[in-house]
Design a protein around this motif. Structure first.
Motif, PDB file in Angstrom:
ATOM      1  N   UNK A  92     -30.126 -40.506  49.040  1.00 42.23           N
ATOM      2  CA  UNK A  92     -30.504 -39.112  48.831  1.00 42.23           C
ATOM      3  C   UNK A  92     -30.416 -38.798  47.341  1.00 42.23           C
ATOM      4  N   UNK A  93     -31.458 -38.145  46.832  1.00 43.13           N
ATOM      5  CA  UNK A  93     -31.498 -37.683  45.438  1.00 43.13           C
ATOM      6  C   UNK A  93     -31.757 -36.186  45.474  1.00 43.13           C
ATOM      7  N   UNK A  94     -30.777 -35.404  45.023  1.00 42.29           N
ATOM      8  CA  UNK A  94     -30.905 -33.949  45.005  1.00 42.29           C
ATOM      9  C   UNK A  94     -31.161 -33.473  43.578  1.00 42.29           C
ATOM     10  N   UNK A  95     -32.131 -32.580  43.438  1.00 39.93           N
ATOM     11  CA  UNK A  95     -32.429 -31.947  42.147  1.00 39.93           C
ATOM     12  C   UNK A  95     -31.825 -30.547  42.187  1.00 39.93           C
ATOM     13  N   UNK A  96     -30.712 -30.350  41.466  1.00 40.96           N
ATOM     14  CA  UNK A  96     -29.934 -29.117  41.555  1.00 40.96           C
ATOM     15  C   UNK A  96     -29.699 -28.534  40.160  1.00 40.96           C
ATOM     16  N   UNK A  97     -30.737 -28.013  39.532  1.00 41.51           N
ATOM     17  CA  UNK A  97     -30.549 -27.455  38.182  1.00 41.51           C
ATOM     18  C   UNK A  97     -29.554 -26.307  38.192  1.00 41.51           C
ATOM     19  N   UNK A  98     -28.651 -26.324  37.215  1.00 44.38           N
ATOM     20  CA  UNK A  98     -27.673 -25.249  37.077  1.00 44.38           C
ATOM     21  C   UNK A  98     -26.464 -25.378  37.969  1.00 44.38           C
ATOM     22  N   UNK A  99     -26.378 -26.441  38.774  1.00 49.15           N
ATOM     23  CA  UNK A  99     -25.231 -26.616  39.673  1.00 49.15           C
ATOM     24  C   UNK A  99     -24.450 -27.863  39.267  1.00 49.15           C
ATOM     25  N   UNK A 100     -23.137 -27.733  39.281  1.00 52.44           N
ATOM     26  CA  UNK A 100     -22.266 -28.865  38.964  1.00 52.44           C
ATOM     27  C   UNK A 100     -21.442 -29.194  40.196  1.00 52.44           C
ATOM     28  N   UNK A 101     -21.403 -30.462  40.557  1.00 49.43           N
ATOM     29  CA  UNK A 101     -20.744 -30.920  41.777  1.00 49.43           C
ATOM     30  C   UNK A 101     -19.365 -31.468  41.423  1.00 49.43           C
ATOM     31  N   UNK A 102     -18.354 -31.001  42.156  1.00 49.34           N
ATOM     32  CA  UNK A 102     -17.017 -31.516  41.880  1.00 49.34           C
ATOM     33  C   UNK A 102     -16.562 -32.566  42.889  1.00 49.34           C
ATOM     34  N   UNK A 103     -17.281 -32.717  43.976  1.00 50.26           N
ATOM     35  CA  UNK A 103     -16.916 -33.743  44.945  1.00 50.26           C
ATOM     36  C   UNK A 103     -17.929 -33.814  46.070  1.00 50.26           C
ATOM     37  N   UNK A 104     -18.073 -35.015  46.669  1.00 47.17           N
ATOM     38  CA  UNK A 104     -18.982 -35.236  47.791  1.00 47.17           C
ATOM     39  C   UNK A 104     -18.212 -35.994  48.870  1.00 47.17           C
ATOM     40  N   UNK A 105     -18.364 -35.555  50.123  1.00 48.04           N
ATOM     41  CA  UNK A 105     -17.693 -36.268  51.211  1.00 48.04           C
ATOM     42  C   UNK A 105     -18.493 -36.128  52.501  1.00 48.04           C
ATOM     43  N   UNK A 106     -18.205 -37.024  53.443  1.00 50.07           N
ATOM     44  CA  UNK A 106     -18.831 -36.993  54.756  1.00 50.07           C
ATOM     45  C   UNK A 106     -18.053 -36.048  55.660  1.00 50.07           C
TER      46      UNK A 106
END
Length: 660
Positions: A612-626
């Motif tokens: 998966x490739x997400x284009x999220x301008x202006x958003x910063x991700x601090x963590x990803x989990x299932x």
């Protein structure tokens, strides 16, 4: 609303003895627990017309000797399970022969659902007759007597009726009943009067009590019909003819409207009222996950045995799905769907021919399948929606444009939005000329069916060739600003009884004079001169799909989501604003045909390494989990792109992205 609801049908004939004799509070509660159920719709009155409690305004079922409704409410509430209560409005078969003058009639004086009294089945009542007061009294009694958690009113909606009451009213108003518009307009008034009166009656006794009016498919473009409900229950049993594309089409229209709703499927192999029929557990696991992925709560239909005993096999089956739903609920409440593309529903523009697909025209059915298979993020919209929220609007095959829609589309294009229009979409209400500037002019109907298109670009799996189109089309010529990106190629002739070639259709010619524009690109978007969505709904051909997907990718140069999930997969991206996180739903199952056009899900095939490739301008991700596993997932954020790989997908997987 609760997430794990049962809709417990109980349509039970007076010819069956011993009604409710095996009902047991303990067994009822045990089955609800086994099924992980937290809400159950139970019956006050069924289609046969019988009450399942001691009634003063109706008749209790003649073979029931106790208050079954009250006993079910008590049992459910004791274990924290809510109990909306069901009343059949459209049907009350026990009085159909007593008051035939209250029944709906068609132009030939036939009754509705079944057309007479010599065949088994229901006869629908007209709510413009004294039957309306009758059903309101029944509903008021239930609301006064019982601690119901809601009222579910069934078999209702806008109807065309030619019964004596309706005909006499039209004549008294000086209107001709032979004019269909007058009959339709009266049907609108009759339904509005019923819906407002019955909701007012309910809320006069218990203000704020949830009320839902069920008519099966919720019609696109009829936002006014939402107002008589407190929430919607979208009936969509995939194996009963709706298919697995119907619910996404309905849900992606309803969710952006901001109304609470649930997705209603069934435990049956096929349709309501089927005793001894069961889905595979994997089918219910997938169908409930499909609801969650679209921001919906869940409902599964069952039918109680006449003797009142809950079926253990059914609640073991349901429990396999609802145990998973229970674990997933924290990531599914209060979400909004993120979408790049808006599907402007043909149904929402007033098109009414539903004969070609279950509750949905083939234009919309094909469009939603094309978007799902292309893994595009989309909503379904009507003419009152905010067009500016989207990058591309897909107008499938028959979106004719009035003045209001013309103004909105022109404003959308002026702000940089793009249109993908097919067939007659973009033309005036008569379907004669374009009123939206798509770089083309219409010169008439295409006389050939089928014919061919030849793109000037490579198709992903097919390269370049003359590709078959089996749908109706338009003849077009270039206007200012238009550029041909695929040509129409004519056959030698149409096939008929006295002039044919080969087994099927006539092949294409190589003569330059037999070529004309077929697909045109302009600053406004792309126009394709055939009913491509209808063609895909009926024939499902690869060239049609690849042309639509290529066209959308030309217009949507920076999609929010890209993935390698296979064609039968479904993907959504939900924003859970209250928790400051995004939830990416990935689903995969492959329905197969069994019997005569029954779609079955049985085997769940794991899909590995879903990228998966997400284009999220202006958003910063601090963590990803299932989720719900809460297993951390490695991700890479580079500029506005966030990439991750799900190691294995089995039916449904949520990927949660916590926002900073």
């Amino acid at each position: 609303m609760r997430f794990r609801q049962i809709h417990l049908d109980f349509h039970t004939s007076e010819h069956i003895p011993g009604i409710g004799k095996q009902f047991s509070k303990e067994q009822f509660q045990e089955m609800l627990k086994r099924g992980h159920v937290d809400s159950i719709t139970i019956f006050a009155k069924c289609h046969h017309g019988w009450a399942y409690f001691p009634s003063e305004v109706n008749e209790q079922h003649p073979n029931l000797d106790f208050d079954l409704l009250g006993a079910q409410i008590e049992a459910a509430h004791e274990i924290g399970v809510k109990t909306p209560v069901y009343l059949s409005v459209g049907f009350e078969e026990k009085i159909a022969r007593i008051h035939p003058e209250w029944l709906m009639r068609d132009e030939k004086d036939r009754t509705n659902w079944v057309d007479g009294f010599m065949v088994p089945g229901w006869h629908q009542f007209c709510l413009n007759t004294p039957y309306l007061d009758h059903i309101i009294r029944q509903t008021e009694e239930v609301v006064r007597k019982y601690d119901a958690d809601g009222i579910f009113l069934d078999i209702v909606g806008v109807r065309k009726c030619y019964c004596p009451t309706c005909l006499n009213q039209l004549l008294a108003e000086g209107k001709d009943p032979r004019d269909t518009k007058n009959v339709v307009e009266l049907g609108e008034r009759v339904y509005a009067n019923y819906a407002n009166r019955i909701r007012e009656a309910i809320h006069a006794i218990k203000p704020g009590l949830p009320v839902t009016q069920n008519s099966g498919h919720f019609p696109h473009g009829r936002r006014d019909l939402i107002d008589v409900n407190t929430h919607l229950e979208l009936e969509s049993l995939p194996t009963a003819g709706w298919g697995y594309d119907h619910f996404p089409l309905s849900a992606r229209y309803v969710q952006p409207l901001g109304v609470d709703f649930l997705g209603m499927t069934g435990k049956f192999h096929k349709f309501w009222g089927e005793f001894g029929g069961y889905k595979h557990p994997n089918a219910l696991r997938y169908e409930t996950a499909l609801s969650l992925a679209h921001g919906a709560h869940c409902s599964i239909g069952d039918h109680l045995h006449p003797e009142g005993l809950m079926d253990p096999a059914t609640y073991d089956l349901i429990g396999k799905a609802y145990s998973e739903v229970e674990a997933k609920e924290p990531w599914c409440e209060g979400t909004t769907n993120i979408a790049d593309i808006a599907l402007l529903s043909v149904e929402s523009t007033g098109y009414e021919d539903h004969a070609s697909a279950m509750f949905t025209n083939q234009f919309d059915a094909g469009a939603v399948r094309l978007l799902l298979e292309g893994k595009f993020l989309f909503n379904v919209i009507d003419m009152d929606s905010d067009f500016s929220a989207y990058k591309v609007i897909l107008m499938p095959d028959h979106v004719l444009v009035n003045d209001k829609l013309k103004a909105k589309l022109e404003a959308f294009i002026a702000q940089g939005g793009k249109i993908l229009a097919t067939g007659k979409s973009g033309m005036d209400p008569a379907g004669e000329q374009f009123v939206i500037d798509l770089g083309v002019r219409r010169t008439g109907d295409n006389p050939y069916k089928p014919d061919y298109f030849r793109p000037d670009f490579d198709m992903p799996n097919l390269g370049q060739a003359n590709f078959l189109i089996q749908a109706s089309g338009q003849r077009i010529e270039l206007a200012e600003g238009g550029k041909v990106i695929a040509k129409r190629v004519d056959p030698y002739f149409n096939r008929d009884a006295f002039k044919f070639s080969g087994h099927q259709h006539t092949p294409f010619t190589f003569e330059a004079k037999d070529e004309s524009p077929g697909v045109v690109e302009s600053d406004s978007g792309i126009y394709i001169a055939w009913n491509m969505c209808e063609d895909y709904a009926i024939n499902g051909s690869l060239p049609v799909k690849e042309l639509i997907h290529q066209s959308l990718r030309r217009l949507l140069t920076e999609p929010t989501l890209s993935t390698n999930l296979p064609a039968q997969g479904v993907v959504t991206l939900q924003h859970q604003t209250g928790e400051s996180r995004l939830v990416n739903h990935l689903l995969y199952a492959s329905p197969v045909k069994r019997g005569t056009n029954v779609e079955i899900i049985e085997d769940i095939i794991p899909v590995h390494d879903v990228k998966v490739d997400l284009h999220l301008p202006g958003k910063e991700i601090q963590g990803v989990y299932l989720a719900p596993q809460k297993t951390p997932l490695a991700f890479e954020q580079s500029g506005s792109h966030v990439k991750y790989t799900v190691p294995v997908l089995e039916s449904h997987q949520m990927v949660v992205l916590d926002l900073k």
